[in-house]
Design an enzyme around this catalytic site. Structure first.
Site, short mmCIF file in Angstrom:
data_model
loop_
_atom_site.label_atom_id
_atom_site.label_comp_id
_atom_site.label_asym_id
_atom_site.label_seq_id
_atom_site.Cartn_x
_atom_site.Cartn_y
_atom_site.Cartn_z
N ASP A 143 16.14 23.63 34.17
CA ASP A 143 15.40 24.16 33.03
C ASP A 143 15.24 23.12 31.93
O ASP A 143 14.98 23.47 30.76
CB ASP A 143 16.15 25.38 32.45
CG ASP A 143 15.77 26.68 33.14
OD1 ASP A 143 14.88 26.64 34.01
OD2 ASP A 143 16.37 27.72 32.84
N ASP A 191 27.39 36.56 33.36
CA ASP A 191 28.39 36.53 34.43
C ASP A 191 29.33 37.74 34.35
O ASP A 191 29.60 38.42 35.34
CB ASP A 191 29.18 35.22 34.40
CG ASP A 191 29.56 34.81 32.98
OD1 ASP A 191 29.51 35.66 32.06
OD2 ASP A 191 29.90 33.63 32.78
#
Length: 533
Positions: A136, A289
């Site tokens: 990214d 997460d």
């Protein structure tokens, strides 16, 4: 304790209320102290004492579990089936499951090479593994370097793919989700995630994947982090102490008791079916997460922590990077708790005890109380009581219980036990940022979804260490001077001096040392490059 008035401490101050602004302020303070400030402080002291007891009981509980695990030798191999996967003479490598390895990156110029090199060195049949570099990066030159590195390993026969997307929507969660959509990724049964500074050993897959293959109820295998730069400076040594307790105790306790813990976002192996059943990656908080782990657990999946499976990585080397990291790690869980607490309470697939563990122990005590109470008790309430003699400070709540809790925490890193005092002081300074971030997450403030990628130094750090490193990475007033820390330091310094001159206890020893800690951080004398020690 004998009730002493402010006038007794400052003789002559109240001969005339009109003696000036200082005298008027002292008169106001003497007027509101007993009827307003003292009752408020008593309430806060009772509250903090109660929260300290909750933290202490939680530490004792986890300590008992760890001792039980060690004495009973409840190793992962005894609790779950594990058999090495070996190539079959008839079907060859087809006996090995297909594995996807994802490496999310964002402008990782300093660490991209060593991360890709380590992952490409994983021991697994080349036709049964696919490596994704999810880049990214926003700097074209860095993107070109990462792409060239991927091409270099592809030319050596490694099945590695360089993947980019048009925008950074969803940050890391968005990148991982996008990578899972690739056609070759859909053929995989398991996905392994390594952040850009993580360096797994070649046998990582051989030691972790068999647990998932032979135990269909398992969704996640989490490895332990170890730190390549823990000796870099005092700040990294203190970070190591906090994280070692997390991995040595907290993760092990969750794994051993309820087969649940928070996924650390990297150095873990997921069963792709579990991710899909849980609803996939979501970007509603900055702890995607942990969000996935909670949702998968509520579906009935179990997690396993492997403390002896270790992966090297890097600690933040600058205070600025560490502060942003801690904001995300404190704000994200609090914000997630706000979003999922009722979902957990209403869930019918998990036991009542597991719901109590997740809501009370995992979230409320460790992610909320621990951050808020440390700052409120040691940096606000306790110093304030020394200037309000009407409030009695319980010695057990101010000294005994916090001391015992600290010793239990510090025991996780025996080699740094002699740094415990420094660790206490630094943790109390950081509690300012963690408490603030926790409240932002709970109230869903403007910075609740702030995401700043943790800066890494990688090989640059090694070069600096090998060649007499400079003291700092650069001096900029905006980065080095922290007014909030200086303000809290001044408040503590005043309270410490007041206690030393007029108090009937010796709390000034702690308060003055803590004020020095805030001043040191306030002027930016932490997170600097210093010789290893």
């Amino acid at each position: 304790m004998e009730q002493l008035s402010t006038a007794a401490f400052f003789p002559g101050a109240f001969q005339s209320v009109g003696d000036g602004i200082p005298a008027q302020l002292l008169f106001i303070w003497d007027t509101v102290r007993a009827p307003i400030i003292a009752p408020l402080l008593r309430v806060l002291m009772v509250l903090c004492s109660g929260l300290s007891i909750m933290l202490f009981v939680e530490r004792i509980y986890m300590g008992v579990v760890i001792i039980g695990v060690k004495l009973l030798r409840r190793t992962p191999g005894k609790r779950y089936k594990w058999e090495a996967i070996k190539e079959d003479t008839e079907i060859g490598s087809s006996v090995f499951p297909m594995v996807l390895v994802q490496i999310p990156m964002f402008n990782e110029k300093e660490v991209y090479q060593m991360s890709i090199r380590a992952v490409c060195g994983l021991s697994w049949p080349s036709d049964r593994i696919a490596i994704q570099v999810l880049d990214d990066s926003t700097i074209p030159s860095i993107k070109s370097l990462v792409e060239l590195e991927c091409q270099k390993w592809a030319n050596k026969g490694i099945n590695i793919k360089y993947e980019v997307r048009d925008n950074r929507s969803g940050y890391k969660a968005g990148a991982l989700k996008e990578g899972m959509k690739r056609s070759y990724a859909r053929k995989c049964e398991y996905v392994v995630i390594f952040d850009a500074d993580f360096q797994p050993e070649p046998d990582f897959l051989h030691r972790s994947i068999p647990f998932l293959v032979h135990n269909p109820e398992l969704a996640l295998i989490q490895a332990r982090w170890i730190f390549v730069n823990s000796n870099e400076c005092m700040m990294t040594r203190l970070q190591e102490m906090s994280l070692d307790y997390h991995f040595t105790v907290e993760q092990e306790v969750g794994s051993s008791t309820h087969a649940f813990f928070g996924f650390n976002g990297t150095a873990g192996v997921w069963r792709i079916a579990a991710i899909e059943e849980a609803g996939g990656w979501k970007d509603r908080t900055t702890v995607e997460d942990m969000d996935l782990a909670v949702r998968a657990s509520l579906k009935g999946w179990k997690f396993l922590y492997l403390g002896d499976l270790q992966v090297k990585n890097e600690l933040p080397s600058t205070f600025k990077a560490f502060r942003f990291q801690q904001h995300r790690w404190s704000c994200g869980p609090a914000n997630l708790f706000r979003k999922v607490v009722m979902e957990i309470a209403r869930n019918k697939k998990v036991t009542l005890w597991k719901k109590v563990y997740v809501i009370y122990s995992f979230f409320f005590v460790r992610k909320i109380i621990a951050h808020i109470n440390n700052f409120l008790l040691f940096c606000v309430v306790l110093p304030a009581t020394v200037v309000v003699p009407e409030v009695t400070i319980p010695i057990w709540g101010a000294v005994y219980i916090p001391t015992a809790t600290t010793i239990i925490n510090a025991a996780g890193t025996p080699r740094s036990f002699h740094l415990t005092i420094f660790w206490i002081m630094f943790e109390n300074v950081m509690s300012l940022h963690r408490a603030k971030a926790t409240l932002i997450g709970l109230l869903e403030g403007s910075r609740a979804n702030e995401w700043v990628v943790t800066e890494k130094l990688g090989d640059i750090l090694k070069a600096k260490t090998a060649s007499k490193p400079t003291r700092t990475l650069g001096f900029r007033i905006g980065d080095r001077i922290h007014l909030t820390e200086l303000g809290i330091g001044a408040y503590l310094f005043f309270c410490g001096c007041y206690n030393m001159l007029y108090g009937e206890n010796n709390f000034f020893i702690f308060i003055l040392v803590q004020s020095i800690s805030f001043f040191i951080v306030g002027v930016g004398y932490v997170g600097t490059i210093v010789p290893s020690f």
